[in-house]
Scaffold this active site. Structure first.
Site, PDB file in Angstrom:
ATOM      1  N   HIS A 148      -4.931 -11.466   5.787  1.00  0.00           N
ATOM      2  CA  HIS A 148      -5.983 -10.752   5.064  1.00  0.00           C
ATOM      3  C   HIS A 148      -6.898 -10.317   5.972  1.00  0.00           C
ATOM      4  O   HIS A 148      -7.407 -11.054   6.894  1.00  0.00           O
ATOM      5  CB  HIS A 148      -6.697 -11.889   4.027  1.00  0.00           C
ATOM      6  CG  HIS A 148      -6.928 -10.635   2.764  1.00  0.00           C
ATOM      7  ND1 HIS A 148      -8.144  -9.797   2.925  1.00  0.00           N
ATOM      8  CD2 HIS A 148      -6.393 -10.425   1.603  1.00  0.00           C
ATOM      9  CE1 HIS A 148      -8.021  -9.183   1.717  1.00  0.00           C
ATOM     10  NE2 HIS A 148      -7.063  -9.813   0.963  1.00  0.00           N
ATOM     11  N   HIS A 189       0.808  -1.169  -0.043  1.00  0.00           N
ATOM     12  CA  HIS A 189       0.056  -0.121   0.010  1.00  0.00           C
ATOM     13  C   HIS A 189       0.750   1.297  -0.060  1.00  0.00           C
ATOM     14  O   HIS A 189       0.373   2.240  -0.416  1.00  0.00           O
ATOM     15  CB  HIS A 189      -0.917   0.053   1.219  1.00  0.00           C
ATOM     16  CG  HIS A 189      -1.989  -0.895   0.904  1.00  0.00           C
ATOM     17  ND1 HIS A 189      -2.846  -0.910  -0.019  1.00  0.00           N
ATOM     18  CD2 HIS A 189      -2.279  -2.304   1.387  1.00  0.00           C
ATOM     19  CE1 HIS A 189      -3.653  -2.054  -0.181  1.00  0.00           C
ATOM     20  NE2 HIS A 189      -3.419  -2.752   0.631  1.00  0.00           N
ATOM     21  N   THR A 212      -6.941  -9.178  -3.103  1.00  0.00           N
ATOM     22  CA  THR A 212      -6.979 -10.654  -3.173  1.00  0.00           C
ATOM     23  C   THR A 212      -8.283 -11.077  -2.606  1.00  0.00           C
ATOM     24  O   THR A 212      -8.630 -10.937  -1.296  1.00  0.00           O
ATOM     25  CB  THR A 212      -5.835 -11.537  -2.578  1.00  0.00           C
ATOM     26  OG1 THR A 212      -4.751 -10.785  -2.999  1.00  0.00           O
ATOM     27  CG2 THR A 212      -5.913 -12.986  -3.142  1.00  0.00           C
ATOM     28  N   ARG A 235      -0.036  -2.778 -10.153  1.00  0.00           N
ATOM     29  CA  ARG A 235      -0.751  -1.832  -9.567  1.00  0.00           C
ATOM     30  C   ARG A 235       0.051  -1.340  -8.212  1.00  0.00           C
ATOM     31  O   ARG A 235      -0.275  -0.300  -7.545  1.00  0.00           O
ATOM     32  CB  ARG A 235      -2.085  -2.054  -9.380  1.00  0.00           C
ATOM     33  CG  ARG A 235      -2.379  -2.839  -8.330  1.00  0.00           C
ATOM     34  CD  ARG A 235      -3.925  -2.815  -7.823  1.00  0.00           C
ATOM     35  NE  ARG A 235      -4.656  -3.652  -8.901  1.00  0.00           N
ATOM     36  CZ  ARG A 235      -5.779  -4.565  -8.485  1.00  0.00           C
ATOM     37  NH1 ARG A 235      -6.233  -4.254  -7.368  1.00  0.00           N
ATOM     38  NH2 ARG A 235      -6.267  -5.143  -9.316  1.00  0.00           N
TER      39      ARG A 235
HETATM   40  N1  PXP Z   1      -2.075 -12.378   2.487  1.00  0.00           N
HETATM   41  C1  PXP Z   1      -2.273 -12.360   1.263  1.00  0.00           C
HETATM   42  C2  PXP Z   1      -2.349 -13.603   0.417  1.00  0.00           C
HETATM   43  C3  PXP Z   1      -2.613 -11.014   0.645  1.00  0.00           C
HETATM   44  O1  PXP Z   1      -3.118 -11.134  -0.540  1.00  0.00           O
HETATM   45  C4  PXP Z   1      -2.803  -9.977   1.327  1.00  0.00           C
HETATM   46  C5  PXP Z   1      -3.173  -8.716   0.647  1.00  0.00           C
HETATM   47  O2  PXP Z   1      -2.508  -8.290  -0.105  1.00  0.00           O
HETATM   48  C6  PXP Z   1      -2.525  -9.953   2.723  1.00  0.00           C
HETATM   49  C7  PXP Z   1      -1.841 -11.098   3.365  1.00  0.00           C
HETATM   50  C8  PXP Z   1      -2.670  -8.609   3.609  1.00  0.00           C
HETATM   51  O3  PXP Z   1      -3.839  -8.409   3.817  1.00  0.00           O
HETATM   52  P1  PXP Z   1      -4.150  -7.006   4.339  1.00  0.00           P
HETATM   53  O4  PXP Z   1      -3.536  -5.825   3.504  1.00  0.00           O
HETATM   54  O5  PXP Z   1      -5.707  -6.911   4.329  1.00  0.00           O
HETATM   55  O6  PXP Z   1      -3.397  -7.131   5.789  1.00  0.00           O
END
Ligand code: PXP
Length: 253
Positions: A191, A10, A101, A49
């Protein structure tokens, strides 16, 4: 031992909004490491991106802990991974239209394809993790595909609101963790984890790694990366200690 891997995608998203050079995701990765993160995660998407090829090259050069490249099973990206040599890859599903994702990878639908991918990575000593739903069928498929690790998708857990659904999701994640662990797979989770919902996940025994991005980078906007990473590490360590004390109190040790 439960470790924290910080996803710095990000930071790249903010940089890319202006098409310039700042903020630099590589600097963010190094700051996260200095704050105590065990690893850095980044998703090289087909459409670039988030991070781009230059970022990945520099991350490989400068990250001293674990570098986890999230990637789709796409031939262009596979070739880049084999050349860049991250410490591990996490294979994820990827759709161009998605915001992030969405859901775990369906490894069971094409075990042969994923076994070939795993074999190619193993030839270069790259550790292979698959991002899947907390589901025994998918864990069995990862075993057949020769994977080393599963990352359990915590997105459903993170999104449900009422207590019954939260408990149900935690039970599902716990069951899947113990099943994968008993089959000698390492287990990660990630995630949608944030400063409010990570404690319960960190208390699940046999989870080895957490992969967290959005909440840490969001907090970092206000308090800086150092404090944001340290706050998350403190929360994880506190959760683990509390979990161990509860086990001892229940006579489980
Ligand atoms: N694990 C995977 C496989 C992901 O695709 C992501 C998002 O890029 C994350 C973890 C991290 O998720 P978050 O940004 O919601 O903490």
């Amino acid at each position: 031992m439960l470790t924290l891997n910080v996803n710095i995608d990000h930071v790249a998203t903010v940089r890319n909004a202006r098409g310039g050079t700042e903020p630099d995701p590589v600097t963010a990765a190094l700051q996260a490491e200095l704050a105590g993160a065990s690893g850095i995660v980044s998703h090289l998407r087909e459409d670039r991106r988030h991070v781009n090829d230059r970022d990945l090259r520099l991350l490989r050069e400068l990250v001293t802990g674990k570098l986890d490249l999230e990637m789709a099973a796409n031939e262009e990206i596979i070739k880049i991974a084999l050349k860049t040599l991250p410490d591990m890859v996490t294979i994820v599903p990827e759709k161009r239209q998605e915001l992030t994702t969405e859901g775990g990878l369906d490894v069971a639908s094409n075990i042969k394809k994923f076994k070939t991918l795993t074999d190619r990575m193993h030839q270069k000593n790259i550790f292979v993790s698959f991002f899947i739903e907390p589901d025994e069928k998918q864990i069995d498929a990862v075993l057949k595909a020769g994977g080393d690790m599963v990352e359990l998708h915590t997105g459903v857990y993170a999104n449900v609101k009422n207590e019954i659904s939260i408990k149900k999701e935690l039970t599902r994640l716990n069951k899947a963790t113990q099943y994968a662990h008993s089959n000698s797979l390492k287990v990660a989770a990630g995630h949608g984890l944030n400063y409010f919902n990570t404690t319960a996940i960190a208390q699940i025994p046999n989870i080895h790694e957490l992969s967290i991005g959005h909440s840490i980078i969001s907090r970092a906007i206000f308090v800086g990366i150092d404090t944001a990473v340290k706050d998350m590490l403190a929360l994880i360590n506190q959760a683990r200690i509390q979990g161990m004390l509860e086990k001892t109190a229940n006579g489980e040790n």
